[in-house]
Design a protein around this motif. Structure first.
Motif, PDB file in Angstrom:
ATOM      1  N   UNK A 327      24.937  26.980  37.318  1.00  0.00           N
ATOM      2  CA  UNK A 327      24.880  28.191  37.271  1.00  0.00           C
ATOM      3  C   UNK A 327      25.147  29.146  38.697  1.00  0.00           C
ATOM      4  N   UNK A 328      24.404  28.341  39.520  1.00  0.00           N
ATOM      5  CA  UNK A 328      24.592  29.274  40.824  1.00  0.00           C
ATOM      6  C   UNK A 328      26.827  29.116  41.166  1.00  0.00           C
ATOM      7  N   UNK A 329      27.212  28.019  41.480  1.00  0.00           N
ATOM      8  CA  UNK A 329      28.586  27.468  42.011  1.00  0.00           C
ATOM      9  C   UNK A 329      29.442  28.086  40.936  1.00  0.00           C
ATOM     10  N   UNK A 330      28.640  28.092  39.506  1.00  0.00           N
ATOM     11  CA  UNK A 330      29.683  28.740  38.211  1.00  0.00           C
ATOM     12  C   UNK A 330      30.369  30.416  38.263  1.00  0.00           C
ATOM     13  N   UNK A 331      28.675  30.897  38.573  1.00  0.00           N
ATOM     14  CA  UNK A 331      29.296  32.170  38.918  1.00  0.00           C
ATOM     15  C   UNK A 331      29.954  32.567  40.279  1.00  0.00           C
ATOM     16  N   UNK A 332      29.788  31.957  41.035  1.00  0.00           N
ATOM     17  CA  UNK A 332      30.665  32.245  42.155  1.00  0.00           C
ATOM     18  C   UNK A 332      32.736  31.836  42.178  1.00  0.00           C
ATOM     19  N   UNK A 333      32.344  30.804  41.441  1.00  0.00           N
ATOM     20  CA  UNK A 333      34.074  30.184  41.469  1.00  0.00           C
ATOM     21  C   UNK A 333      34.814  31.230  40.302  1.00  0.00           C
ATOM     22  N   UNK A 334      33.879  31.553  39.442  1.00  0.00           N
ATOM     23  CA  UNK A 334      34.147  33.186  38.678  1.00  0.00           C
ATOM     24  C   UNK A 334      35.652  34.523  39.083  1.00  0.00           C
ATOM     25  N   UNK A 335      34.294  34.293  40.528  1.00  0.00           N
ATOM     26  CA  UNK A 335      34.005  35.640  41.952  1.00  0.00           C
ATOM     27  C   UNK A 335      36.020  35.723  42.378  1.00  0.00           C
ATOM     28  N   UNK A 336      36.179  36.604  42.439  1.00  0.00           N
ATOM     29  CA  UNK A 336      38.089  36.701  42.507  1.00  0.00           C
ATOM     30  C   UNK A 336      38.063  36.060  44.463  1.00  0.00           C
ATOM     31  N   UNK A 337      36.693  37.299  45.396  1.00  0.00           N
ATOM     32  CA  UNK A 337      36.426  37.070  46.778  1.00  0.00           C
ATOM     33  C   UNK A 337      35.781  35.717  46.757  1.00  0.00           C
ATOM     34  N   UNK A 338      35.182  34.778  46.278  1.00  0.00           N
ATOM     35  CA  UNK A 338      35.199  33.360  46.197  1.00  0.00           C
ATOM     36  C   UNK A 338      36.480  32.626  46.280  1.00  0.00           C
ATOM     37  N   UNK A 339      36.965  32.891  45.017  1.00  0.00           N
ATOM     38  CA  UNK A 339      38.850  32.303  44.790  1.00  0.00           C
ATOM     39  C   UNK A 339      38.990  32.641  46.105  1.00  0.00           C
ATOM     40  N   UNK A 340      39.436  33.849  46.489  1.00  0.00           N
ATOM     41  CA  UNK A 340      40.118  33.602  48.099  1.00  0.00           C
ATOM     42  C   UNK A 340      39.901  33.005  49.735  1.00  0.00           C
ATOM     43  N   UNK A 341      38.516  32.869  48.951  1.00  0.00           N
ATOM     44  CA  UNK A 341      37.954  32.030  50.038  1.00  0.00           C
ATOM     45  C   UNK A 341      38.630  30.607  49.791  1.00  0.00           C
ATOM     46  N   UNK A 342      38.731  30.287  48.835  1.00  0.00           N
ATOM     47  CA  UNK A 342      38.982  28.586  49.114  1.00  0.00           C
ATOM     48  C   UNK A 342      40.441  28.580  49.142  1.00  0.00           C
ATOM     49  N   UNK A 343      40.886  29.693  48.957  1.00  0.00           N
ATOM     50  CA  UNK A 343      42.332  29.531  49.380  1.00  0.00           C
ATOM     51  C   UNK A 343      42.917  29.800  50.511  1.00  0.00           C
ATOM     52  N   UNK A 344      41.947  30.672  51.085  1.00  0.00           N
ATOM     53  CA  UNK A 344      42.523  31.085  53.028  1.00  0.00           C
ATOM     54  C   UNK A 344      41.919  29.503  53.296  1.00  0.00           C
TER      55      UNK A 344
END
Length: 365
Positions: A327-344
């Motif tokens: 549940x916690x990681x699912x919420x993170x993965x849908x967060x644009x800021x966390x996605x941007x963290x992954x992209x960078x």
């Protein structure tokens, strides 16, 4: 009406099938032996009620709609011998093989059990055919695999001064093939597409190179089409995006997969790449290091014989972005800021690998 339907199915599918036996269970549990199994053209057909019992699900035949209803935590799943789809939550998912009435019972194939039934149960399923009818297996299946393995994804030599000429990206799943569905309804195909699009934009903007996506929208893509995007002459790297699910909600983190000819490595301490490592392992190490530097948990790098990675020496990494069952990681993965963290982090890892690769090439020359 049901009697007429069954009688018609007997006429359409003349009964001279071979009986067989299979073992079925949820992963980690003792398998259940089912012997009321029929082989038709090399494909095992299992009574849907028996399969449901083996994995802890329930269902019943609806005589009004002439369909079988399966209860799941995602809602009622519906299948019918008249349809090649599983219907659930107003959406339709294609089936490899239609259900059939054989010997008075509605039956499904191993493909349905390993894919759709696993999706409905929310857990991986163990399946073993104890009496495979090899002699009657369709020849086209083998030919199809041979055709896919004909795609040799080899690294092409380049005289270009650019760090990278181009990158191929495969956002897994698409269309009716949703991939994993989280309890909230969020689909793996959405995450894969969002990350792929954002990384593609980052690479285009910062490196000015072409990016080849196997799909640029929500539609299904064949394995052959996925390989084609990575087979272009100027592709230097191939990245595949997926997500995972686990039995326990506690499991989280990114997993990286490379071809089995590459040896696995522990990069938890950020060690330098050892001499003799393959380009895929070098790329995976640099991606893992960058992800960890950006506070993103990486579980490890693993060799895999999965067909999606193809064959050859093109630097290739399949990135499992996280666990939609957490549940916690699912919420993170849908967060644009966390996605941007992954992209960078991914961009940094790609750039780091490209510099090392260029330096290695210059040393050889």
């Amino acid at each position: 009406m049901r009697f007429c339907m069954i009688l018609m199915c007997f006429l359409i599918f003349p009964m001279n099938p071979a009986t067989a036996a299979v073992d079925i269970s949820l992963r980690g549990q003792d398998p259940v032996r089912l012997e009321d199994v029929y082989q038709q053209e090399g494909v095992p057909y299992i009574a849907i009620e028996d399969a449901l019992d083996a994995v802890g699900l329930t269902g019943h035949w609806n005589p009004i709609s002439h369909s079988f209803l399966i209860r799941s935590k995602y809602g009622w799943g519906e299948i019918s011998p008249a349809s090649g789809f599983l219907k659930i939550g107003g959406e339709f998912y294609p089936l490899k093989d239609k259900p059939r009435f054989i010997d008075g019972r509605l039956r499904v194939t191993d493909s349905f059990i390993l894919n759709q039934l696993a999706q409905l149960s929310g857990r991986s399923i163990y399946f073993r055919n104890l009496d495979p009818d090899i002699d009657n297996a369709p020849a086209k299946q083998e030919n199809g695999l041979e055709k896919l393995f004909a795609f040799l994804l080899n690294k092409k030599e380049s005289k270009s001064e650019l760090l990278l000429r181009s990158v191929a990206i495969d956002p897994g799943h698409g269309g009716l093939d949703t991939g994993i569905i989280a309890p909230s309804g969020y689909k793996e195909k959405q995450l894969n597409m969002e990350i792929a699009n954002r990384l593609a934009k980052q690479l285009k903007m910062k490196l000015g190179i072409p990016i080849y996506l196997s799909r640029d929208g929500d539609y299904e893509v064949t394995m052959e089409q996925r390989f084609q995007s990575a087979s272009k002459e100027d592709v230097d790297i191939w990245l595949l995006f997926h997500a995972q699910s686990a039995f326990s909600e506690e499991v989280s983190g990114v997993n990286l997969f490379i071809r089995p000819e590459d040896s696995a490595s522990d990069v938890a301490d950020g060690n330098e790449v050892e001499a003799g490592q393959s380009d895929s392992m070098m790329l995976a190490n640099d991606l893992a290091l960058s992800l960890r530097e950006n506070s993103i948990k990486v579980r490890g790098i693993y060799p895999s014989s999965r067909l999606s990675l193809g064959r050859g020496d093109l630097p290739t990494v399949q990135i499992e972005l996280g666990y939609l069952s957490n549940p916690e990681e699912l919420q993170q993965l849908q967060n644009p800021d966390y996605q941007n963290q992954i992209i960078q982090a991914l961009y940094t890892g790609i750039h780091r690998y490209a510099k090392k690769s260029k330096e290695k090439k210059n040393e050889i020359n």
